[in-house]
Enzyme design. Structure first.
Site: not given
Length: 203
Positions: A64, A79-81
């Site tokens: 991203k 950011a990612d989760q």
């Protein structure tokens, strides 16, 4: 709202409302520029290669940030989760009924949220941070579940765990281990440390 002055352009490469809210409430001046990446393809490829699950969150955050950083100057935050329970990776529930089943599966169990935040500059990764939080879901009643689903509605399909920890979802848990901001999907404190170190925000 008064904000801290930024010495350089700061971009959030995410369409997440809660991540934007976190940065705004921290008093940062930033822009939101989100460009789509094929998250499903990245996950599928990495799972096929036997990658560690936490590395998948890192790869998604990097993809991203890089996608935006290649065309936009400044510091770009990606950011990612992901959610892991019983060594299984979960995606967002597609429907409210799927969310109901997800919550029933989670009842009485502990799951992990593995998150990553990546900062890119001039099309290169310059900083990254990984976080792991553990959340134990209490053995809630079916009556509670019915009320919770009625209260949250479509919001259930917007997060992988079918909950907003910062909202009514807090009622689901008996214990949590980890940072509040990391649970919400953006490890804020280490990110602020890096931005201060680079002189983007006042130290």
């Amino acid at each position: 709202m008064t904000r801290f002055e930024s010495s350089q352009r700061l971009i959030l490469a995410s369409g997440s409302a809660i991540r934007a809210q976190i940065l705004s409430e921290a008093g940062l001046t930033y822009e939101v520029i989100s460009k789509p990446v094929d998250e499903a393809a990245i996950k599928q490829a990495m799972l096929g290669e036997g990658s560690r699950l936490r590395d998948i969150a890192d790869a998604l955050a990097e993809a991203k940030a890089l996608r935006v950083s290649r065309t936009e100057p400044g510091f770009v935050i990606g950011a990612d989760q992901i959610m892991v329970m019983d060594d299984t990776l979960f995606d967002k529930p597609p429907t409210i009924e799927a969310a109901r089943q997800r919550l029933k599966e989670m009842r009485g169990k502990t799951h992990k949220l593995m998150g990553a935040v990546v900062v890119c500059e001039n099309g290169q990764v310059v900083w990254r941070h990984l976080s792991v939080t553990k959340l134990t879901v209490r053995d809630f009643s079916d009556a509670f579940l019915d009320q919770y689903i009625e209260l949250e509605g479509e919001c259930l399909t917007r997060s992988v765990g079918a909950y907003r920890f910062e909202g009514p979802g807090a009622h689901l848990f008996s214990q949590v281990e980890g940072d509040f901001f990391s649970i919400l999907g953006l490890p804020l404190l280490p990110l602020l440390d890096y931005l201060r170190m680079r002189g983007v925000v006042p130290s």
